[in-house]
Design a protein around this motif. Structure first.
Motif, PDB file in Angstrom:
ATOM      1  N   ARG A 373      12.322  -7.840  30.465  1.00 38.68           N
ATOM      2  CA  ARG A 373      11.054  -7.110  30.491  1.00 38.68           C
ATOM      3  C   ARG A 373      10.353  -7.188  29.126  1.00 38.68           C
ATOM      4  O   ARG A 373      11.006  -7.272  28.083  1.00 38.68           O
ATOM      5  N   ASP A 374       9.023  -7.107  29.170  1.00 42.03           N
ATOM      6  CA  ASP A 374       8.233  -7.189  27.942  1.00 42.03           C
ATOM      7  C   ASP A 374       8.631  -6.105  26.942  1.00 42.03           C
ATOM      8  O   ASP A 374       8.765  -6.364  25.744  1.00 42.03           O
ATOM      9  N   TYR A 375       8.831  -4.885  27.429  1.00 48.75           N
ATOM     10  CA  TYR A 375       9.079  -3.786  26.505  1.00 48.75           C
ATOM     11  C   TYR A 375      10.418  -3.942  25.787  1.00 48.75           C
ATOM     12  O   TYR A 375      10.603  -3.438  24.668  1.00 48.75           O
ATOM     13  N   VAL A 376      11.372  -4.653  26.408  1.00 43.58           N
ATOM     14  CA  VAL A 376      12.657  -4.904  25.754  1.00 43.58           C
ATOM     15  C   VAL A 376      12.452  -5.788  24.525  1.00 43.58           C
ATOM     16  O   VAL A 376      13.139  -5.637  23.506  1.00 43.58           O
ATOM     17  N   ILE A 377      11.499  -6.696  24.609  1.00 46.64           N
ATOM     18  CA  ILE A 377      11.193  -7.579  23.483  1.00 46.64           C
ATOM     19  C   ILE A 377      10.349  -6.857  22.448  1.00 46.64           C
ATOM     20  O   ILE A 377      10.611  -6.936  21.233  1.00 46.64           O
ATOM     21  N   ARG A 378       9.358  -6.110  22.888  1.00 50.41           N
ATOM     22  CA  ARG A 378       8.435  -5.444  21.958  1.00 50.41           C
ATOM     23  C   ARG A 378       9.140  -4.379  21.106  1.00 50.41           C
ATOM     24  O   ARG A 378       8.779  -4.161  19.958  1.00 50.41           O
ATOM     25  N   ARG A 379      10.149  -3.739  21.648  1.00 50.83           N
ATOM     26  CA  ARG A 379      10.774  -2.647  20.914  1.00 50.83           C
ATOM     27  C   ARG A 379      11.605  -3.127  19.727  1.00 50.83           C
ATOM     28  O   ARG A 379      12.031  -2.322  18.899  1.00 50.83           O
ATOM     29  N   GLU A 380      11.843  -4.425  19.630  1.00 53.17           N
ATOM     30  CA  GLU A 380      12.560  -4.952  18.473  1.00 53.17           C
ATOM     31  C   GLU A 380      11.655  -5.095  17.250  1.00 53.17           C
ATOM     32  O   GLU A 380      12.130  -5.428  16.170  1.00 53.17           O
ATOM     33  N   PHE A 381      10.357  -4.845  17.433  1.00 51.79           N
ATOM     34  CA  PHE A 381       9.419  -4.895  16.315  1.00 51.79           C
ATOM     35  C   PHE A 381       9.283  -3.503  15.710  1.00 51.79           C
ATOM     36  O   PHE A 381       9.123  -2.518  16.431  1.00 51.79           O
ATOM     37  N   GLN A 428       7.465 -16.179  21.736  1.00 52.80           N
ATOM     38  CA  GLN A 428       7.841 -17.121  22.789  1.00 52.80           C
ATOM     39  C   GLN A 428       9.355 -17.139  22.929  1.00 52.80           C
ATOM     40  O   GLN A 428      10.078 -17.387  21.960  1.00 52.80           O
ATOM     41  N   VAL A 429       9.852 -16.853  24.138  1.00 56.82           N
ATOM     42  CA  VAL A 429      11.293 -16.772  24.372  1.00 56.82           C
ATOM     43  C   VAL A 429      11.666 -17.571  25.612  1.00 56.82           C
ATOM     44  O   VAL A 429      10.812 -17.916  26.429  1.00 56.82           O
ATOM     45  N   GLU A 430      12.935 -17.863  25.732  1.00 61.25           N
ATOM     46  CA  GLU A 430      13.483 -18.503  26.927  1.00 61.25           C
ATOM     47  C   GLU A 430      14.765 -17.769  27.316  1.00 61.25           C
ATOM     48  O   GLU A 430      15.724 -17.746  26.546  1.00 61.25           O
ATOM     49  N   ASN A 459      22.303  -7.462  29.783  1.00 61.84           N
ATOM     50  CA  ASN A 459      20.853  -7.376  29.963  1.00 61.84           C
ATOM     51  C   ASN A 459      20.582  -7.050  31.423  1.00 61.84           C
ATOM     52  O   ASN A 459      19.953  -7.808  32.150  1.00 61.84           O
ATOM     53  N   PHE A 460      21.072  -5.912  31.863  1.00 58.58           N
ATOM     54  CA  PHE A 460      21.041  -5.517  33.266  1.00 58.58           C
ATOM     55  C   PHE A 460      19.607  -5.391  33.752  1.00 58.58           C
ATOM     56  O   PHE A 460      18.790  -4.653  33.183  1.00 58.58           O
ATOM     57  N   LEU A 461      19.282  -6.169  34.809  1.00 60.41           N
ATOM     58  CA  LEU A 461      17.954  -6.182  35.420  1.00 60.41           C
ATOM     59  C   LEU A 461      16.855  -6.487  34.401  1.00 60.41           C
ATOM     60  O   LEU A 461      15.710  -6.109  34.595  1.00 60.41           O
ATOM     61  N   GLY A 462      17.217  -7.169  33.322  1.00 60.51           N
ATOM     62  CA  GLY A 462      16.229  -7.506  32.299  1.00 60.51           C
ATOM     63  C   GLY A 462      15.768  -6.329  31.475  1.00 60.51           C
ATOM     64  O   GLY A 462      14.806  -6.440  30.709  1.00 60.51           O
TER      65      GLY A 462
END
Length: 786
Positions: A373-381, A428-430, A459-462
């Motif tokens: 999910r997007d928020y999982v990535i954004r929260r690392e900032f 950008q991630v994969e 990473n359960f359910l992303g």
């Protein structure tokens, strides 16, 4: 006479000019005929069956009543072809009308794949752009063919061939079939390094993600050639060398040669290592009046005389940036300047602190995530949209994302926003697989064969949540061993309440059948759970809080124990409720196969928050890993641990004492040594214990490095003592072995970085033991990912 010659020349030039005039008609102002613009009164359309005539006319640039030229006709034809709806377009004039004749592209009724085994129809269907009920165009067919070929190449089928076939169904409908010849699996046969002296080929192969195939290549996919992965491998090599002091390191070339006869790639990476540097003088300078440079110098992780590490410089930049930003300088810019002493192989670093350009983050775009999910990535900032732009914190977020283990590739880059003071950040991630199946087992003289199976997903359910479920079973080999069954489930939310605060729970049920042995001569059932929280204190230091509660049922005590001393084991049910905390310091570089770093933990547990049992348990442990000889991949490990437990208000039960065994001192069974009741042989345990281990790990000699086999030489020692005197007196036990005598063992281990995951087998021989101790010569464990 001269006049006559001049007159003759003029006449000849005039004739020549008249003869060339038609050929020069295309030149401006020389023989150019005026352009003739035509017009039509109406536009007619023919050949269309699905597309409305009005739609076709809307793409025609020619309008009735307006003049047009051949250029307008060309533009109209191009516009109609660009729609992808037509395979042929013709435009002509007939009287006062403009005739547009089209041949529509067929509609796809079905997209099918034949000959595929490596990838399912579902995967291939998601790869191609053309879908049922879409319009077929040759350009898209060719594009989808290349997509399928690229998919196979990236998964080890470099010679895969794809041939598209179109089956006409009539009425302008077709089936599109991709005939696939997957071909044999393409492997990376060999990875060679040229120019490396400080580190062996095997050590460098551990750094990169691409692996050689070897005889077990059919079990793994890491030996697939992928140009993107090779680029990432080059970056990993750079960071590895930079973090080991080689600041001048560079990669000369990275070449992948494909041998069609062997259907294999041969990768050659040529490097130039340079010299190893250590830190020289470390200084901090600032132009900000309210910032004290001397105070910030204490934040530096770079120390004079230590081996240079780019990672330490990066972390120092982060720490100083955060410290100065907290003083109100949102746009602070911290830059390191390195002054190299090439002769002395030293790098002196000065950290410059200045007010940076005032720029704001306009937007953060997340690209490429199909599962996470997007928020999982954004929260690392540590910053968001509208915040002051800071490159150091952007790089920190990128490292955090890579450390999650959710992605194959992570790339964070910036581009100009809508105004000069606005910046757009692209992430950008994969995604990659994040599940894991682990198996473990062993054999002991008390429990026979032991097996455990666990399934986990980090990473359960992303959502970035961690889930783990496990079952275990101990299979007795004779009547003296006891069967065991364990069931566990745990869940962790790493960002509780949208903060960098983890929370989770555990539930479990453990059943121990009664055996005729003196280690566990009764039936026991533990059913309980826990709620836990993790609070980051510093980057490497975490505070853990936990509440635990479980129901303990003890029954069916063996006759030999009850006849001799029925008070040794408290039968019946008891409820244990406790709170605890732990402080954990962790700088380990690799959790699965550590090479460098420290893991230290101190904790205390207080039981007596309600319930039937009260005690205070204190425990401490520390593990230190150090790469002793990097060129030979030789790793050293020393570990220490200890504990103390005291009953509060009541005497301490024997079953709450420390009981040591093979998980602490290899060569002994679980709960294999410590104070015992002399009359029954029952293990009582003690209130205190200490243990230590020293180990060295190394690649197995002679065996090719591609096998991933490592050996281990180790020595373990430990002791447990001081059974609670009040409990001993009340139970009437006769103590044996309560003198803190040391137990010790030496052994060898075999570690295999296999396609199934890391597998380990240990063979240990006790060199210091008592006759009544229980031993275990062999243990093994392992796991794999899915």
């Amino acid at each position: 006479m001269r006049s006559l010659r001049n007159l003759t020349k003029a006449a000849m030039l005039s004739v020549a000019f008249v003869g060339l005039a038609p050929a020069m008609g295309g030149l401006p102002g020389i023989g150019a005929a005026p352009a003739h613009a035509e017009s039509v009164s109406r536009i007619t359309v023919s050949g269309n069956t699905r597309v409305e005539a009005e739609t076709i006319v809307s793409y025609v640039t020619i309008k009735p009543g307006r003049p047009f030229t051949s250029i307008d006709i060309d533009d109209s034809i191009k516009a109609l072809f660009a729609t992808g709806l037509f395979s042929d377009v013709q435009i002509s004039r007939a009287g006062g009308a403009l005739q547009v004749r089209v041949v529509e592209n067929p509609v796809i009724a079905r997209v099918a794949f034949e000959g595929n085994d490596r990838h399912s129809d579902t995967v291939l269907g998601a790869t191609v752009e053309l879908q049922p009920r879409s319009v077929l165009t040759q350009a898209k067919v060719q594009s989808d063919t290349q997509r399928i070929q690229e998919l196979y190449r990236r998964t080890g089928r470099y010679n895969a061939k794809v041939e598209p076939k179109v089956v006409d169904l009539g009425q302008n409908r077709v089936d599109l079939i991709f005939q696939i010849d997957e071909g044999p699996r393409t492997e990376v046969s060999r990875i060679s390094f040229v120019g490396n002296k400080a580190f062996s080929d095997g050590r460098l192969q551990d750094v990169i993600a691409t692996k050689e195939s070897g005889i077990l290549g059919w079990l793994k996919s890491s030996d697939n050639y992928d140009p993107d992965k090779l680029n990432a491998d080059q970056e990993a090599l750079k960071r590895f060398y930079y973090n080991h002091g080689y600041a001048d390191f560079r990669i000369i070339s990275a070449v992948a040669d494909f041998d069609r006869e062997q259907n294999a790639f041969f990768i050659t990476i040529t490097v130039e290592e340079g010299e190893q540097y250590v830190y020289g003088d470390i200084n901090v300078e600032t132009t900000l009046s309210e910032v004290n440079a001397k105070d910030l110098l204490s934040l530096a992780r770079t120390h004079k005389g230590d081996v240079y590490s780019a990672k330490d410089v990066e972390k120092t930049l982060e720490d100083i940036t955060v410290a100065v930003a907290e003083k109100g300088y949102a746009f602070v810019q911290v830059r390191p300047r390195g002054d190299r002493d090439y002769a002395g192989h030293k790098i002196s670093i000065t950290y410059f602190i200045d007010e940076g350009a005032r720029a704001y983050i306009e937007k953060i775009n997340v690209i490429g995530n199909t599962r996470t999910r997007d928020y999982v990535i954004r929260r690392e900032f540590d910053l968001g949209e509208g915040d002051a732009y800071n490159q150091v914190l952007i790089e920190k977020a990128e490292r955090r994302l890579k450390a999650l283990g959710y992605f194959k590739n992570v790339r964070v880059y910036s581009e100009p926003g809508s105004s000069p003071d606005r910046v757009v950040v692209n992430v950008q991630v994969e995604d990659q697989t994040t599940g894991e199946i682990s198996v473990g087992g062993g054999y002991s003289t008390t429990s026979g064969f032991i097996a455990e199976l666990s399934i986990s997903e980090k990473n359960f359910l992303g959502r970035g949540q961690q889930v783990r479920a496990s079952v275990g079973r101990g299979f007795s080999t004779d009547s003296s061993s006891s069967d065991t069954q364990t069931y566990e489930l745990s869940f962790t939310e790493p960002y509780l309440f949208d903060r960098r605060l983890s929370g989770g729970f555990d539930v479990y049920r453990r059943q121990y059948a009664a055996g005729s042995d003196v280690i566990h001569p009764y039936e026991e059932v533990l059913t309980g759970g826990a709620i836990r929280f993790g609070i980051p204190v510093m980057e490497d230091l975490t505070l853990g809080l936990r509440y635990s509660a479980y129901q303990q049922e003890i029954s069916d005590v063996q006759d030999d124990i009850t006849k001799i001393n029925p008070k040794l084991i408290p039968t019946g049910d008891s409820f244990v409720s406790s709170v605890s905390y732990t402080l954990t310091y962790d700088t380990i570089d690799n959790k699965l196969f550590p090479r460098n770093g420290i893991y230290a933990q101190f904790g205390q547990e207080f039981a007596g928050v309600g319930g039937d049992v009260s005690f205070l348990r204190t425990s401490v442990k520390a593990d230190y890993y150090k790469e002793l000889m990097s060129d030979w991949s030789l790793v050293g490990h020393v570990g220490l641990k200890g504990g103390q437990i005291t009953g509060i208000g009541d005497d301490l039960r024997f079953i709450d004492h420390f009981r040591l065994g093979g998980d602490t001192v290899r060569g002994f069974a679980s709960e294999g040594f410590g104070p015992r009741d002399k009359a029954t042989g029952y293990l009582l345990g003690g209130q205190y214990y200490v243990a230590a281990t020293a180990e060295t790990l190394f690649p197995m000699p002679v065996i090719p490095e591609e096998f991933g086999l490592y050996g281990s030489l180790f020595a373990d020692a430990g002791t447990v003592w001081s059974a609670d005197s009040g409990t001993v007196d009340s139970s009437g036990a006769t103590l044996q072995g309560d003198d803190a005598k040391l137990r010790a063992s030496v052994g060898v281990g075999l570690i295999w970085q296999s396609p199934f995951g890391l597998l380990r087998a240990d063979f240990a021989y006790p060199v210091l033991k008592e006759d009544y101790d229980e031993t275990q010569i062999f243990r093994f464990s392992g796991g794999t990912k899915f």
